[in-house]
Design an enzyme around this catalytic site. Structure first.
Site, PDB file in Angstrom:
ATOM      1  N   ASP A  11       0.862  -1.177   0.000  1.00 27.21           N
ATOM      2  CA  ASP A  11       0.000   0.000   0.000  1.00 27.21           C
ATOM      3  C   ASP A  11       0.898   1.227   0.000  1.00 27.21           C
ATOM      4  O   ASP A  11       1.871   1.279   0.755  1.00 27.21           O
ATOM      5  CB  ASP A  11      -0.867   0.024   1.265  1.00 27.21           C
ATOM      6  CG  ASP A  11      -1.960  -1.030   1.219  1.00 27.21           C
ATOM      7  OD1 ASP A  11      -2.307  -1.480   0.109  1.00 27.21           O
ATOM      8  OD2 ASP A  11      -2.454  -1.419   2.295  1.00 27.21           O
ATOM      9  N   ASP A 130     -13.626  -6.888  -6.362  1.00 28.03           N
ATOM     10  CA  ASP A 130     -13.840  -7.075  -4.921  1.00 28.03           C
ATOM     11  C   ASP A 130     -15.188  -7.773  -4.760  1.00 28.03           C
ATOM     12  O   ASP A 130     -16.231  -7.195  -5.073  1.00 28.03           O
ATOM     13  CB  ASP A 130     -13.865  -5.719  -4.200  1.00 28.03           C
ATOM     14  CG  ASP A 130     -12.492  -5.055  -4.185  1.00 28.03           C
ATOM     15  OD1 ASP A 130     -11.484  -5.745  -4.469  1.00 28.03           O
ATOM     16  OD2 ASP A 130     -12.413  -3.845  -3.894  1.00 28.03           O
TER      17      ASP A 130
END
Lengths: 257, 223
Positions: A11, A130
């Site tokens: 990230d 997702d």
């Protein structure tokens, strides 16, 4: 034969690698080039960077980060987070990304995936899906729905149908994240992974839920994933990429050692 | 001495240029769409990514066709991925004619054959790290053990008309040609610029490849 891929996921925010829990309590986890180099040394097959801030004013910072990493780490790099236009795709590829990951923008405008793949080739277009289990279907067959905006917004789209549609639109690969398992460290949603991998002809990267080496091995042996992605098991120094690969090799999985 | 990377507006040339710079020991690497610069470069790299038809069209539109054919006939020349495929006579991808520098065809992994020994379906594109078997000794393979894995991402592969062109092959699930060599020309289906140490070694070999003697000049080990 072709090796299954192990992909550490990083990230990034403000041009730095960060770590935190559920997007809060972000802590600086290092210089992107150093972190990328460490995983590269451990034998990572690819690296994925997700820009979790993804605000337009930080695009320049992200691009210069991609440039520095690409100048020194010679394995495939995927960059995702806030990729919305063909200009975003071009800027990331020009900065040195090999693939871009498209998520929310694909749902908002499916033609965008087709346009980007048509322009730059399917090999560089990853569609991130997702998916969340839909409870209580009458025939008990598992079903999943697509979510966007980091898992906060339901779309009403059947995940597997959506995956097929993205494949037809020119996606070269699917980054499949189980929203039910993400952050739980109890393992991949193997039924979800297998459903995608067995019914699509493009590679599937399994993501969401890895807590142990065994989870990663099962993603391949039981989930039939072409690649497995994980973040925390690597970031906190719990395991190295090499350890995961040796466990996979011991389980009879073809890996690049 | 300069190394020209042919820019016809397609794909990720930056990766190729960066990796070359990393191993070139200060030799200038120029990304260019200028036929004159390509004609005067000592070594030429012909990369490629994307769709073959678009690549051929852009090459033509930018007036680079002749410069590439001429370079492929005269100087150390390295084709990569679509850059390899375009050297052949024809590709099945959108029924596209190539540059006909090499005799042979480029074909798609045939659906019916894409099953592994255990009966599992194999994905196309062929994406990831696969073993490259060297069919012959060649200066470009210097320092790279046989069966080293390189990074691939492609749905089509070359079928040279003459077996002596084949410098390397891989398996998916059947053996297919992934490297060709002829005189001053070497071309690979995989991406050396994304293949970690082995890829950098191959690029370092290219920078030092003396095509007249078939050897490498000094300083041939890549750290």
């Amino acid at each position: 034969m072709l090796a299954r891929r192990i992909i550490p996921c990083l990230d990034v925010a403000g041009g730095r690698v960060v770590k935190g829990v559920n997007f809060v309590d972000l802590r600086d986890a290092g210089d992107p080039v150093e972190v990328a180099r460490r995983y590269d040394e451990q034998g990572a097959d690819e690296l994925t960077f997700l820009d979790i801030t993804a605000s337009s004013d930080e695009r320049g910072t992200l691009l210069s980060m991609v440039e520095s990493v690409a100048a020194q780490v010679f394995i495939p790099l995927t960059v995702g987070g806030g990729v919305r236009t063909v200009a975003d795709v071009r800027a990331l590829l020009n900065a040195g990304a090999d693939k871009v990951s498209i998520n929310t923008a694909a749902v908002q405008s499916p033609e965008f995936v087709q346009e980007a793949a048509g322009r730059y080739g399917s090999q560089c277009i990853v569609v991130a899906v997702d998916a969340k289990r839909v409870p209580g279907t009458p025939d008990d067959a598992p079903r999943w729905e697509v979510f966007t905006h980091g898992g906060r917004r339901a779309t009403g789209l059947d995940a597997l149908e959506w995956g097929r549609r993205m494949q037809a639109s020119g996606a070269g690969e699917i980054l499949l994240t189980s929203m039910d398992r993400d952050g739980t460290r109890v393992g991949f949603d193997l039924a979800l992974t297998r459903a995608f991998s067995d019914s699509l002809s493009i590679p599937i990267i399994a993501s969401g839920g890895v807590g142990s080496i065994g989870d990663m091995v099962e993603g391949v042996t039981l989930g039939h994933a072409d690649a497995v992605l994980a973040a925390s098991i690597f970031h906190y120094g719990q395991h190295t990429v090499g350890e995961v690969k040796r466990a996979m090799a011991a389980a009879g999985v073809e890996v690049r050692l | 001495m300069t190394i020209a990377v042919v820019d016809y507006g397609m794909g990720n040339l930056r990766s190729v240029a960066k990796a070359l710079e990393h191993v070139a020991d200060g030799v200038p690497v120029v990304v260019t769409d200028d036929p004159g610069v390509i004609a005067s470069a000592d070594r030429v790299v012909f990369p490629g990514q994307g769709a073959m038809r678009d690549c051929m069209r852009e090459l033509q539109a930018r007036g680079l066709r002749t410069a590439v054919i001429e370079a492929a006939a005269s100087r150390p020349f390295l084709g990569i991925c679509i850059g390899l495929q375009m050297l052949f006579e024809h590709s099945e991808e959108a029924d596209t004619p190539g540059l006909s520098v090499l005799e042979g065809q480029v074909i798609r992994f045939p659906d019916a054959a894409m099953v592994d020994a255990a009966g599992a379906r194999l994905k196309v594109p062929h994406m990831g790290w696969n073993e490259v078997h060297q069919s012959e000794a060649h200066p470009m393979w210097h320092g790279i053990p046989d069966a080293t894995r390189f990074y691939f991402v492609h749905s089509y592969f070359p079928q040279p008309a003459r077996p002596e062109l084949v410098a390397g092959y891989s398996h998916y699930p059947f053996p297919f040609c992934c490297a060709v060599a002829r005189g001053n020309l070497f071309a690979v289906q995989f991406h050396p610029e994304k293949s970690h140490r082995a890829g950098l070694q191959l690029l370092a070999n290219f920078v030092r490849w003396d095509v007249r003697t078939g050897t490498l000049t000094e300083g041939t080990t890549c750290s």
